[in-house]
Design an enzyme around this catalytic site. Structure first.
Site, mmCIF file in Angstrom:
data_model
loop_
_atom_site.group_PDB
_atom_site.id
_atom_site.type_symbol
_atom_site.label_atom_id
_atom_site.label_comp_id
_atom_site.label_asym_id
_atom_site.label_seq_id
_atom_site.Cartn_x
_atom_site.Cartn_y
_atom_site.Cartn_z
ATOM 1 N N LYS A 281 1.025 -1.271 -0.065
ATOM 2 C CA LYS A 281 -0.110 -0.109 0.067
ATOM 3 C C LYS A 281 0.830 1.257 -0.018
ATOM 4 O O LYS A 281 0.743 2.186 -0.800
ATOM 5 C CB LYS A 281 -0.918 -0.016 1.225
ATOM 6 C CG LYS A 281 -1.916 -1.174 1.240
ATOM 7 C CD LYS A 281 -2.691 -1.031 2.618
ATOM 8 C CE LYS A 281 -1.988 -1.261 3.965
ATOM 9 N NZ LYS A 281 -1.378 -2.574 3.949
ATOM 10 N N ARG B 68 -9.930 1.565 8.428
ATOM 11 C CA ARG B 68 -9.561 0.216 8.659
ATOM 12 C C ARG B 68 -10.361 -0.720 9.242
ATOM 13 O O ARG B 68 -10.173 -1.943 9.430
ATOM 14 C CB ARG B 68 -8.353 0.627 9.899
ATOM 15 C CG ARG B 68 -7.386 -0.441 9.977
ATOM 16 C CD ARG B 68 -6.157 -0.213 8.976
ATOM 17 N NE ARG B 68 -4.825 -0.948 9.452
ATOM 18 C CZ ARG B 68 -3.582 -0.446 8.892
ATOM 19 N NH1 ARG B 68 -3.675 0.593 8.094
ATOM 20 N NH2 ARG B 68 -2.919 -1.072 9.280
ATOM 21 N N ARG C 235 11.547 -6.032 5.111
ATOM 22 C CA ARG C 235 11.212 -4.399 5.022
ATOM 23 C C ARG C 235 12.023 -3.688 6.044
ATOM 24 O O ARG C 235 12.227 -3.933 7.052
ATOM 25 C CB ARG C 235 9.768 -4.088 5.493
ATOM 26 C CG ARG C 235 9.358 -2.630 5.438
ATOM 27 C CD ARG C 235 8.057 -2.201 5.254
ATOM 28 N NE ARG C 235 7.226 -2.632 6.424
ATOM 29 C CZ ARG C 235 5.967 -2.412 6.533
ATOM 30 N NH1 ARG C 235 5.399 -1.722 5.492
ATOM 31 N NH2 ARG C 235 5.290 -2.755 7.603
ATOM 32 N N ARG D 272 10.927 -1.709 11.351
ATOM 33 C CA ARG D 272 9.661 -1.218 12.204
ATOM 34 C C ARG D 272 9.391 -2.156 13.416
ATOM 35 O O ARG D 272 9.547 -3.387 13.020
ATOM 36 C CB ARG D 272 8.338 -1.312 11.341
ATOM 37 C CG ARG D 272 8.089 0.199 10.723
ATOM 38 C CD ARG D 272 7.317 0.112 9.781
ATOM 39 N NE ARG D 272 5.921 -0.352 10.231
ATOM 40 C CZ ARG D 272 4.757 -0.273 9.434
ATOM 41 N NH1 ARG D 272 4.689 0.388 8.330
ATOM 42 N NH2 ARG D 272 3.691 -0.888 9.923
ATOM 43 N N ARG E 104 -1.222 -8.761 13.284
ATOM 44 C CA ARG E 104 -1.768 -7.725 12.286
ATOM 45 C C ARG E 104 -2.473 -8.376 11.202
ATOM 46 O O ARG E 104 -3.264 -7.589 11.017
ATOM 47 C CB ARG E 104 -0.615 -6.705 11.694
ATOM 48 C CG ARG E 104 0.060 -5.601 12.787
ATOM 49 C CD ARG E 104 1.376 -5.295 12.376
ATOM 50 N NE ARG E 104 1.482 -4.545 11.224
ATOM 51 C CZ ARG E 104 2.789 -4.777 10.459
ATOM 52 N NH1 ARG E 104 3.506 -5.164 11.026
ATOM 53 N NH2 ARG E 104 2.773 -3.978 9.461
HETATM 54 P P1 ADP Z 1 2.193 -1.807 3.047
HETATM 55 O O1 ADP Z 1 2.162 -0.371 3.307
HETATM 56 O O2 ADP Z 1 0.995 -2.533 2.634
HETATM 57 O O3 ADP Z 1 2.378 -2.395 4.625
HETATM 58 P P2 ADP Z 1 4.938 -1.533 1.930
HETATM 59 O O4 ADP Z 1 4.668 -0.793 0.575
HETATM 60 O O5 ADP Z 1 5.624 -1.050 3.092
HETATM 61 O O6 ADP Z 1 3.382 -2.550 2.325
HETATM 62 O O7 ADP Z 1 5.723 -3.007 1.313
HETATM 63 C C1 ADP Z 1 6.031 -3.877 2.109
HETATM 64 C C2 ADP Z 1 7.492 -4.145 1.875
HETATM 65 O O8 ADP Z 1 7.465 -4.862 0.582
HETATM 66 C C3 ADP Z 1 8.448 -3.226 1.624
HETATM 67 O O9 ADP Z 1 9.867 -3.663 2.095
HETATM 68 C C4 ADP Z 1 8.584 -2.907 0.066
HETATM 69 O O10 ADP Z 1 9.643 -2.383 -0.386
HETATM 70 C C5 ADP Z 1 8.049 -4.410 -0.323
HETATM 71 N N1 ADP Z 1 7.404 -4.417 -1.758
HETATM 72 C C6 ADP Z 1 6.083 -3.662 -1.977
HETATM 73 N N2 ADP Z 1 5.578 -3.917 -3.233
HETATM 74 C C7 ADP Z 1 6.292 -4.880 -3.618
HETATM 75 C C8 ADP Z 1 6.126 -5.805 -4.521
HETATM 76 N N3 ADP Z 1 5.185 -5.561 -5.700
HETATM 77 N N4 ADP Z 1 7.115 -6.850 -4.676
HETATM 78 C C9 ADP Z 1 7.939 -7.086 -4.001
HETATM 79 N N5 ADP Z 1 8.015 -6.210 -2.772
HETATM 80 C C10 ADP Z 1 7.322 -5.269 -2.723
HETATM 81 P P1 ADP Z 2 0.444 -2.044 7.705
HETATM 82 O O1 ADP Z 2 -0.141 -1.755 6.417
HETATM 83 O O2 ADP Z 2 2.076 -2.501 7.198
HETATM 84 O O3 ADP Z 2 0.136 -2.694 8.748
HETATM 85 P P2 ADP Z 2 0.423 0.697 8.805
HETATM 86 O O4 ADP Z 2 1.654 1.498 8.509
HETATM 87 O O5 ADP Z 2 -0.771 1.065 7.664
HETATM 88 O O6 ADP Z 2 0.950 -0.549 8.181
HETATM 89 O O7 ADP Z 2 -0.124 0.546 9.946
HETATM 90 C C1 ADP Z 2 0.686 0.220 11.162
HETATM 91 C C2 ADP Z 2 -0.172 0.383 12.355
HETATM 92 O O8 ADP Z 2 -0.508 1.782 12.485
HETATM 93 C C3 ADP Z 2 -1.428 -0.622 12.581
HETATM 94 O O9 ADP Z 2 -0.876 -1.934 12.966
HETATM 95 C C4 ADP Z 2 -2.199 0.036 13.583
HETATM 96 O O10 ADP Z 2 -1.610 -0.163 15.032
HETATM 97 C C5 ADP Z 2 -1.767 1.742 13.374
HETATM 98 N N1 ADP Z 2 -2.882 2.222 12.476
HETATM 99 C C6 ADP Z 2 -2.534 2.492 10.946
HETATM 100 N N2 ADP Z 2 -3.813 3.276 10.479
HETATM 101 C C7 ADP Z 2 -4.748 3.069 11.490
HETATM 102 C C8 ADP Z 2 -6.015 3.300 11.292
HETATM 103 N N3 ADP Z 2 -6.752 3.791 10.421
HETATM 104 N N4 ADP Z 2 -6.594 2.825 12.554
HETATM 105 C C9 ADP Z 2 -6.139 2.551 13.664
HETATM 106 N N5 ADP Z 2 -4.850 2.153 13.517
HETATM 107 C C10 ADP Z 2 -4.181 2.438 12.492
#
Ligand code: ADP
Ligand code: ADP
Ligand code: ZN
Length: 225
Positions: free
Chosen positions: A17, A97, A136, A169, A180
């Protein structure tokens, strides 16, 4: 130009995302709002909101809706008020969310005369979630996201832009990732069902390369527009 393209990115942790959000926002020239990034900035700066949210983030739970929604309301309202007569396109990453946040979100948009055009659902397999998140790394200064295998920094463990040492992270530990993913399936996934009924979901295969996923998202949004 008044496009007012309002889109939401939904997907499991690690679905890509954040990575896609930056490219998509750039492509459509819309403001990107990432609740994860805003919350992490607050944690980093030890604000009251950050201290409260940290307890939830570190355990893989959602921060309370009240905190997140009022935070979003402020950001969206001030953005819209400064854009009278101009394009108010917005891309949300990580928000809403769950159904509770979504209800309040719809009210906020309604009050501002805006509506969701599309919900981009990035669908990835569970085993890929673990591969993505354990590899990551992020830059603590600019939030840029790297992957040790698929998107490594040019120099060993340093941000290409800031030359600052990359970090893992706190919530990218196996047991927190597992939690999660559970929270995502239980609380976030029902949103996809909700928006499917409204015919607003653009489903994307997120297992592909980041470039291919971006192409599919842009094609999907152009169809939904
Ligand atoms: P999210 O915000 O959904 O948690 P991220 O964009 O941070 O996901 O991506 C999670 C990890 O995977 C990061 O280390 C990113 O560089 C990597 N990543 C994202 N998209 C791809 C993809 N299509 N193929 C391989 N690695 C990816
Ligand atoms: P990912 O998609 O990789 O789980 P995010 O950066 O979107 O990562 O979220 C990381 C953490 O931040 C979540 O596990 C939650 O604890 C908090 N968080 C992010 N967005 C929200 C939201 N809209 N509502 C509640 N908690 C959130
Ligand atoms: Zn950086």
């Amino acid at each position: 130009m008044k496009n007012n393209l309002i889109c939401v990115l939904i997907g499991a942790p690690g679905a890509g995302k954040g990575t896609q959000a930056k490219s998509v926002a750039n492509y459509y020239n819309c403001k990107l709002i990432s609740t994860g990034d805003i919350l992490r900035e607050n944690v980093e700066n030890r604000t009251l909101l950050g201290l409260e949210a940290k307890k939830y983030i570190d355990n893989g739970n959602l921060a309370p809706a009240q905190i997140v929604v009022s935070m979003i309301k402020n950001v969206v309202k001030s953005f819209v008020e400064n854009k009278a007569g101009a394009d108010k396109s917005l891309l949300f990453d990580g928000f809403p969310r769950d159904l509770e946040q979504n209800k309040l979100f719809e009210q906020i948009l309604d009050e501002l005369n805006l509506s969701i055009k599309g919900v981009i659902y990035i669908n990835i397999d569970d085993d890929i979630v673990y591969e993505r998140l354990t590899n990551r790394r992020i830059c603590p200064k600019c939030n840029r996201v790297y992957h040790l295998k698929f998107n490594p920094p040019k120099f060993d463990n340093l941000c290409d832009d800031c030359k600052v040492k990359l970090i893992t992270r706190e919530d990218d530990k196996i047991d927190v990732i597992k939690k999660r993913l559970e929270v995502y399936k239980k609380l976030t996934y029902p949103l996809i069902e909700y928006y499917r009924k409204k015919n607003k979901v653009v489903e994307i295969n997120g297992n592909k390369s980041a470039d291919d996923v971006l192409k599919d998202i842009i094609a999907g949004i152009n169809c939904a527009k």
